[in-house]
Scaffold this active site. Sequence first.
Site, PDB file in Angstrom:
ATOM      1  N   HIS A 103      -1.721   1.040   7.961  1.00 14.63           N
ATOM      2  CA  HIS A 103      -3.180   1.095   7.761  1.00 14.63           C
ATOM      3  C   HIS A 103      -3.787  -0.301   7.849  1.00 14.63           C
ATOM      4  O   HIS A 103      -4.843  -0.559   7.319  1.00 14.63           O
ATOM      5  CB  HIS A 103      -3.499   1.752   6.416  1.00 14.63           C
ATOM      6  CG  HIS A 103      -2.728   3.010   6.182  1.00 14.63           C
ATOM      7  ND1 HIS A 103      -1.608   3.055   5.371  1.00 14.63           N
ATOM      8  CD2 HIS A 103      -2.878   4.250   6.690  1.00 14.63           C
ATOM      9  CE1 HIS A 103      -1.107   4.287   5.386  1.00 14.63           C
ATOM     10  NE2 HIS A 103      -1.859   5.028   6.177  1.00 14.63           N
TER      11      HIS A 103
ATOM     12  N   HIS B  14       0.837  -1.208   0.000  1.00 12.75           N
ATOM     13  CA  HIS B  14       0.000   0.000   0.000  1.00 12.75           C
ATOM     14  C   HIS B  14       0.867   1.252   0.000  1.00 12.75           C
ATOM     15  O   HIS B  14       0.879   1.988  -0.976  1.00 12.75           O
ATOM     16  CB  HIS B  14      -0.937  -0.011   1.220  1.00 12.75           C
ATOM     17  CG  HIS B  14      -1.816   1.191   1.285  1.00 12.75           C
ATOM     18  ND1 HIS B  14      -2.045   1.871   2.454  1.00 12.75           N
ATOM     19  CD2 HIS B  14      -2.518   1.840   0.320  1.00 12.75           C
ATOM     20  CE1 HIS B  14      -2.857   2.889   2.206  1.00 12.75           C
ATOM     21  NE2 HIS B  14      -3.160   2.881   0.919  1.00 12.75           N
TER      22      HIS B  14
HETATM   23 FE1  FES Z   1       0.322  -0.826   4.799  1.00  7.76          FE
HETATM   24 FE2  FES Z   1      -1.070   1.334   4.249  1.00  7.76          FE
HETATM   25  S1  FES Z   1       1.085   1.131   4.314  1.00  7.76           S
HETATM   26  S2  FES Z   1      -1.796  -0.628   4.721  1.00  7.76           S
END
Ligand code: FES
Length: 174
Positions: A123, A104
């Site tokens: 997140h 992500h």
């Molecule tokens: Fe891992 Fe956003 S950086 S869920």
Amino acid sequence: MMKCDALIDTGRRAFFTRTAAVAAGAAAATAIPGAPAKAAPALALVSYPVMKLANVKDLKVNEPLDIGYPDGDSPGVLLKLGTRVEGGVGPDGDIVAFSTLCPHKGYPLNYSAADRTLNCPGHYSRFDCERGGLEIWGQATQNLAQFKLRVDEAGDIHAEAVDELIYGRLSNVL
Ligand code: FES
């Protein structure tokens, strides 16, 4: 103003006429009647380094070993899961390796021995190590990059490729 608009209109028409002629010429140049069709050449071929990560004897079930692949700036983890899994190598088919950069936004992932997942503190995305790094919850839009492994006769574990794009890279091999 009328004269100015007419000039713009003329210029625009001339542009489209020239563009159409160029496109038609390009099409004619590529479509040769009677010539056998050729497959498009593969794009973005990546040549991965082969890198020794550890030996089978170095691993204990469910205890992650930090590694880097395809280079030292790409952190990952080597795991002996204790049960045969997808992409697993070694005598028990249970050794796997993954990038530990969350797909992500690149936070470093933590291994949970309790459910054999890699988890993001950023997140909260979660990835299943027993199912090839499948994302099981969260914000990421791709599964976790898994490193392709091979074990030789001496029990040395070598990384040879990566199945997804590692976070932050345009190419896995820089
Ligand atoms: Fe891992 Fe956003 S950086 S869920």
